[in-house]
Motif scaffolding. Sequence first.
Motif, PDB file in Angstrom:
ATOM      1  N   ASP A  99      78.082  77.456   3.150  1.00 18.67           N
ATOM      2  CA  ASP A  99      77.277  76.243   3.044  1.00 18.67           C
ATOM      3  C   ASP A  99      77.857  75.316   1.976  1.00 18.67           C
ATOM      4  N   MET A 100      78.212  75.893   0.834  1.00 20.94           N
ATOM      5  CA  MET A 100      78.796  75.085  -0.230  1.00 20.94           C
ATOM      6  C   MET A 100      80.175  74.564   0.162  1.00 20.94           C
ATOM      7  N   MET A 101      80.912  75.369   0.932  1.00 19.93           N
ATOM      8  CA  MET A 101      82.229  74.946   1.397  1.00 19.93           C
ATOM      9  C   MET A 101      82.107  73.745   2.340  1.00 19.93           C
ATOM     10  N   GLN A 104      81.381  70.678   0.335  1.00 19.83           N
ATOM     11  CA  GLN A 104      82.588  70.223  -0.343  1.00 19.83           C
ATOM     12  C   GLN A 104      83.542  69.559   0.631  1.00 19.83           C
ATOM     13  N   LEU A 105      83.672  70.148   1.820  1.00 21.04           N
ATOM     14  CA  LEU A 105      84.549  69.584   2.850  1.00 21.04           C
ATOM     15  C   LEU A 105      84.084  68.181   3.222  1.00 21.04           C
ATOM     16  N   SER A 106      82.779  68.003   3.372  1.00 19.14           N
ATOM     17  CA  SER A 106      82.227  66.681   3.709  1.00 19.14           C
ATOM     18  C   SER A 106      82.534  65.676   2.603  1.00 19.14           C
ATOM     19  N   GLN A 110      84.827  62.243   2.906  1.00 24.74           N
ATOM     20  CA  GLN A 110      84.326  60.929   2.504  1.00 24.74           C
ATOM     21  C   GLN A 110      85.284  60.251   1.537  1.00 24.74           C
ATOM     22  N   ASN A 111      85.810  61.016   0.582  1.00 20.54           N
ATOM     23  CA  ASN A 111      86.766  60.451  -0.373  1.00 20.54           C
ATOM     24  C   ASN A 111      88.033  59.968   0.333  1.00 20.54           C
ATOM     25  N   LEU A 112      88.542  60.784   1.256  1.00 16.45           N
ATOM     26  CA  LEU A 112      89.763  60.417   1.978  1.00 16.45           C
ATOM     27  C   LEU A 112      89.549  59.186   2.857  1.00 16.45           C
ATOM     28  N   GLN A 113      88.366  59.091   3.489  1.00 22.04           N
ATOM     29  CA  GLN A 113      88.061  57.936   4.336  1.00 22.04           C
ATOM     30  C   GLN A 113      87.954  56.653   3.523  1.00 22.04           C
ATOM     31  N   LYS A 114      87.633  56.806   2.225  1.00 23.26           N
ATOM     32  CA  LYS A 114      87.577  55.637   1.334  1.00 23.26           C
ATOM     33  C   LYS A 114      88.932  55.350   0.695  1.00 23.26           C
ATOM     34  N   GLY A 115      89.951  56.131   1.106  1.00 17.28           N
ATOM     35  CA  GLY A 115      91.287  55.925   0.567  1.00 17.28           C
ATOM     36  C   GLY A 115      91.481  56.528  -0.805  1.00 17.28           C
ATOM     37  N   GLU A 116      90.628  57.492  -1.175  1.00 19.49           N
ATOM     38  CA  GLU A 116      90.713  58.113  -2.481  1.00 19.49           C
ATOM     39  C   GLU A 116      91.192  59.558  -2.371  1.00 19.49           C
ATOM     40  N   SER A 117      91.572  60.137  -3.508  1.00 22.10           N
ATOM     41  CA  SER A 117      91.990  61.537  -3.549  1.00 22.10           C
ATOM     42  C   SER A 117      90.781  62.448  -3.391  1.00 22.10           C
ATOM     43  N   VAL A 118      91.005  63.664  -2.922  1.00 23.81           N
ATOM     44  CA  VAL A 118      89.903  64.620  -2.820  1.00 23.81           C
ATOM     45  C   VAL A 118      89.378  64.983  -4.202  1.00 23.81           C
ATOM     46  N   LEU A 217      80.324  68.338 -15.583  1.00 29.69           N
ATOM     47  CA  LEU A 217      80.702  68.182 -14.178  1.00 29.69           C
ATOM     48  C   LEU A 217      79.467  67.855 -13.357  1.00 29.69           C
ATOM     49  N   LYS A 218      79.555  66.802 -12.577  1.00 29.00           N
ATOM     50  CA  LYS A 218      78.517  66.496 -11.600  1.00 29.00           C
ATOM     51  C   LYS A 218      79.115  66.730 -10.223  1.00 29.00           C
ATOM     52  N   GLY A 219      78.679  67.797  -9.573  1.00 22.20           N
ATOM     53  CA  GLY A 219      79.232  68.136  -8.265  1.00 22.20           C
ATOM     54  C   GLY A 219      79.183  69.632  -8.015  1.00 22.20           C
ATOM     55  N   ALA A 220      79.820  70.050  -6.944  1.00 20.64           N
ATOM     56  CA  ALA A 220      79.787  71.450  -6.508  1.00 20.64           C
ATOM     57  C   ALA A 220      80.431  72.371  -7.535  1.00 20.64           C
ATOM     58  N   TYR A 221      79.927  73.594  -7.594  1.00 22.13           N
ATOM     59  CA  TYR A 221      80.473  74.586  -8.521  1.00 22.13           C
ATOM     60  C   TYR A 221      81.947  74.876  -8.229  1.00 22.13           C
ATOM     61  N   SER A 222      82.353  74.692  -6.982  1.00 17.88           N
ATOM     62  CA  SER A 222      83.750  74.956  -6.613  1.00 17.88           C
ATOM     63  C   SER A 222      84.720  74.047  -7.366  1.00 17.88           C
ATOM     64  N   GLU A 223      84.216  72.936  -7.940  1.00 21.71           N
ATOM     65  CA  GLU A 223      85.072  72.010  -8.676  1.00 21.71           C
ATOM     66  C   GLU A 223      85.343  72.490 -10.107  1.00 21.71           C
ATOM     67  N   ILE A 224      84.647  73.545 -10.539  1.00 28.49           N
ATOM     68  CA  ILE A 224      84.788  73.993 -11.921  1.00 28.49           C
ATOM     69  C   ILE A 224      86.222  74.408 -12.230  1.00 28.49           C
ATOM     70  N   THR A 225      86.908  75.035 -11.262  1.00 27.87           N
ATOM     71  CA  THR A 225      88.304  75.432 -11.506  1.00 27.87           C
ATOM     72  C   THR A 225      89.181  74.209 -11.783  1.00 27.87           C
ATOM     73  N   SER A 226      88.863  73.076 -11.148  1.00 25.40           N
ATOM     74  CA  SER A 226      89.612  71.845 -11.409  1.00 25.40           C
ATOM     75  C   SER A 226      89.335  71.339 -12.817  1.00 25.40           C
ATOM     76  N   VAL A 227      88.097  71.545 -13.277  1.00 30.40           N
ATOM     77  CA  VAL A 227      87.750  71.170 -14.646  1.00 30.40           C
ATOM     78  C   VAL A 227      88.570  72.010 -15.634  1.00 30.40           C
ATOM     79  N   TYR A 228      88.666  73.312 -15.358  1.00 30.72           N
ATOM     80  CA  TYR A 228      89.464  74.180 -16.218  1.00 30.72           C
ATOM     81  C   TYR A 228      90.915  73.688 -16.296  1.00 30.72           C
ATOM     82  N   ALA A 229      91.446  73.257 -15.157  1.00 31.04           N
ATOM     83  CA  ALA A 229      92.823  72.769 -15.136  1.00 31.04           C
ATOM     84  C   ALA A 229      92.970  71.545 -16.037  1.00 31.04           C
TER      85      ALA A 229
END
Length: 274
Positions: A99-101, A104-106, A110-118, A217-229
């Motif tokens: 469900d969370m995946m 995140q996929l959605s 949306q970001n890509l359709q707006k011409g932005e990075s994921v 972080l405001k968003g899905a927990y799956s983004e936390i690894t990106s925060v660590y990076a």
Amino acid sequence: MLSIGEFSKICQVSTKTLRYYAEIGLINPEEINPENGYRYYSIKQLETMLLINRLKAYEISLEEIKALLQLEKDQFEEKLIVLLNKKKYEIQAKLTVYDMMLQQLSNDMQNLQKGESVFSNLKDLDIMLVEVPAIYILSIRKLVSIEECNLGYEVLFNQLHKRISEDGLTMIGPPMTIYHSEEYLFEGYDIEFAIPVKEYVTGTKDFNPGLCIKTRLKGAYSEITSVYAKQHEWLEQEKYCVTKPPFDVYITNPRETGRSKDFITDVYLPVKKI
């Protein structure tokens, strides 16, 4: 009596599989003709075979099913309930992950359709250097599989909330997780689920992270690894190093917030100047 072909057709199991099941002692033919080797199954074995199919569909292993079928009726029912509860928990954990995946996929689409990075929602993340005061925490430390992580948060935090209520403790902050694993492990993460409390009693402990970098972080927990990076990029640039395990503080309750894009999590990394 049913021939192996008839039994196979009714139960939708190949004759090859039935022969294998007999070889491992899972379900044997009721009768084997000594002259021609033909195998026959009784009508009462249909229910056994259908049960085997059902449990296999739940991804219960053949070894577990065989052990189950060898039990007496009262033990059989008790063990079956345990197995089904275990599988229910595992399936719920997988559904939560999927469900969370999907959410995140959605968001990525949306970001890509707006011409932005994921990762466009991460570009404006702030990293602050903060001093986190010492507190008492009530915690449960456990090795949690990747599939169980999200569901585990809810289940284990519920246990802590129950203990707080029963013992009359005072919660002084939102739930948090402390990550003790030093590396990625396929079998799971060494995680401490904790809630800050006012009282120092049996079962509580000191938690003193000290100097930390903090990112909200405001968003899905799956983004936390990106925060660590991003935090580690900051460490290299500013000449700091990690001193203690990282931890996350959950500002919002996912059951109340609903949408993962509205989750708010404070991500901490204890550090010191090199």
